[in-house]
Design an enzyme around this catalytic site. Structure first.
Site, mmCIF file in Angstrom:
data_model
loop_
_atom_site.group_PDB
_atom_site.id
_atom_site.type_symbol
_atom_site.label_atom_id
_atom_site.label_comp_id
_atom_site.label_asym_id
_atom_site.label_seq_id
_atom_site.Cartn_x
_atom_site.Cartn_y
_atom_site.Cartn_z
ATOM 1 N NE ARG A 284 -4.363 -1.117 -0.103
ATOM 2 C CZ ARG A 284 -3.945 -2.211 -1.136
ATOM 3 N NH1 ARG A 284 -3.206 -1.839 -1.852
ATOM 4 N NH2 ARG A 284 -4.913 -3.229 -1.691
ATOM 5 C CD GLU A 313 -1.473 3.798 -6.319
ATOM 6 O OE1 GLU A 313 -3.008 2.977 -7.554
ATOM 7 O OE2 GLU A 313 -0.366 3.582 -6.046
ATOM 8 C CG HIS A 344 -1.886 -0.173 -7.745
ATOM 9 N ND1 HIS A 344 -2.355 0.763 -7.042
ATOM 10 C CD2 HIS A 344 -1.512 -1.450 -7.604
ATOM 11 C CE1 HIS A 344 -3.015 -0.145 -5.980
ATOM 12 N NE2 HIS A 344 -2.579 -1.129 -6.467
ATOM 13 C CB ILE A 345 1.846 -3.344 -12.208
ATOM 14 C CG1 ILE A 345 3.160 -3.140 -12.227
ATOM 15 C CG2 ILE A 345 1.259 -2.609 -13.887
ATOM 16 C CD1 ILE A 345 3.780 -3.856 -13.520
#
Length: 466
Positions: A284, A313, A344-345
């Site tokens: 996170r 983001e 964020h993959i």
């Protein structure tokens, strides 16, 4: 039907229309607080389903996987599918009349949005995290929230293994240099990962899978968790975070977003890490103090880092999204050496998204059709066995209420004209959830029962499934 906002109809007419065939679109419907289950002669269990499922409106945002769309359409629901997230203002208008909504990590279901959700009974987060939803207020409104805690674990763990190798060999920097036309074949500061120590913070579904993969690559694994957890393989649990930071060559974070984990890796923790070690955060964005990371990188305290998540983001893909206006330190971070940045993959594989789509859509269906709340993250977890073909005159009562003394007595007094076949109640904080199957039901008695349940001062949400 039982869904708020559905069309009202004559209860007796609707019950008389029950058959082995699906109803046509012009059938009468139960009142907007009743559902009717279809019967299938080939199956001994009766599945609770809406009599007119096309009246149930579901909104899917953020390009949720097609597996979810197919599952929900197969139930006969009215599904609207959008590839993007929505702003709060747009969502306040869009969510009116929606009974279930599916989101990923970008859409924010704030108190304001939930206040506008006049028909919403359930939320599906097609991801692990649920911090994008006001969980407490959703519970206060009687809205259950489901997520997918398991489906993308392997994908995230594999990505972290890729980070470890790439950081140890400075693959990110060498790739950027070659894209600019610069040939820089060096071995200084590049290492094999065999024999190095990986420290995992948070030994849950992802952390434990990472542990197994890492040992297969020849890494020694230590981990820290606030709970005592049995290790997989030869991994060893350490008693404190400072001990892990002192011993690990690679530190990988796998913890939830919470007040306790906010900036849990900051200047003090970087100072405790080994000289020339590496940090990986695929958990996170609030867990790592990024300015402290920049300082540790510039000073040479750490030899590199891989970051997949950020405090703020972008809401969507595109150029000029990851800029200083989003996070004030962005430019500094992007100029640090051997820092791998990804958008964020962690769970962005075809396999993970397919499995997430199946897992969450099935949870939504179970809650809508049966009242099954097992797996809800903000809600009491209750489940009863399926009704059978023998239960021709049975109904299921779903009653969400405030967790105060005397409610069960009041509800059971209302069941005086019915036989209680099974009943289960559970509470979570200030919210309680009662599920009961009752028999000897007639349309008139169900109408009267619903009105009486609605009149109880403790009531939050009432549904009857028939």
């Amino acid at each position: 039907m039982d869904i708020k906002g559905g069309r009202r109809g004559n209860v007796e007419d609707s019950l008389n229309k029950l058959s082995l065939s699906p109803p046509d679109n012009n059938s009468s419907f139960l009142s907007n607080h009743f559902q009717v289950r279809k019967s299938y002669s080939q199956a001994p269990a009766r599945t609770l389903k809406p009599f007119a499922s096309e009246d149930i409106k579901i909104l899917l945002l953020e390009n949720v996987n097609q597996s979810a769309l197919s599952n929900l359409k197969d139930e006969g629901y009215q599904v609207e599918f959008l590839k993007t997230s929505m702003s709060e203002d747009d969502l306040v208008e869009k969510i009116k009349g929606v009974h279930a909504i599916g989101i990923r990590s970008k859409t924010r279901l704030t108190r304001r949005v939930l206040e506008a959700a006049d028909s919403l009974i359930v939320i599906g987060c097609f991801c692990i995290g649920t911090n994008q939803v006001d969980l407490d207020f959703a519970a206060e409104r009687g809205i259950a929230v489901f997520n997918s805690p398991y489906a993308n674990s392997r994908s995230v763990a594999e990505l972290v293994i890729g980070y470890i190798i790439s950081l140890a060999r400075q693959v990110g920097d060498r790739s950027l240099e070659l894209h600019r036309g610069e040939w820089n074949k060096v071995s200084s500061g590049c290492w094999e990962i065999r024999g190095k120590t990986l420290g995992i913070i948070g030994y849950g579904h992802i952390g434990s899978q990472l542990s197994v993969l890492a040992e297969a690559m020849g890494l020694h694994v230590v981990y820290y968790d606030i709970l005592p957890i049995m290790p997989l393989g030869s991994a060893k649990q350490l008693s404190s975070l400072p001990e892990l930071l002192h011993r690990a060559d690679f530190v990988s974070l796998h913890v939830p977003a919470s007040p306790e984990t906010k900036n849990m890796i900051s200047s003090k923790e970087f100072a405790a890490m080994k000289e020339g070690s590496y940090l990986i955060n695929a958990s996170r964005g609030t867990v790592v103090d990024i300015p402290a990371l920049v300082d540790a990188s510039k000073s040479g305290k750490i030899a590199g880092a891989a970051i997949d998540v950020y405090p703020s983001e972008p809401a969507g893909n595109g150029k000029d999204k990851f800029v200083d206006s989003l996070n004030s330190w962005t430019s500094e971070l992007t100029h640090c050496k051997n820092i791998i940045l990804t958008p964020h993959i962690g769970g962005s594989t075809e396999e993970a998204q397919y499995n997430i789509g199946i897992e969450v859509s099935e949870a939504l269906t179970r809650y809508i059709n049966e009242g099954n709340s097992i797996g809800a993250v903000n809600f009491p977890e209750v489940s009863l066995r399926s009704l059978t073909e023998a239960d021709r005159n049975a109904a299921r009562v779903l009653f969400v209420h405030r967790n105060v003394p005397g409610v069960l007595r009041q509800v059971n007094e209302l069941f005086i004209d019915h036989n209680i076949k099974s009943q289960f109640s559970d509470s979570r904080g200030d919210i309680a959830y009662l599920v009961a199957d009752i028999s000897d039901c007639t349309p008139g008695s169900l109408e009267a029962l619903h009105q009486k349940l609605e009149s109880l001062p403790c009531k939050i949400n009432t549904r009857l499934l028939y």
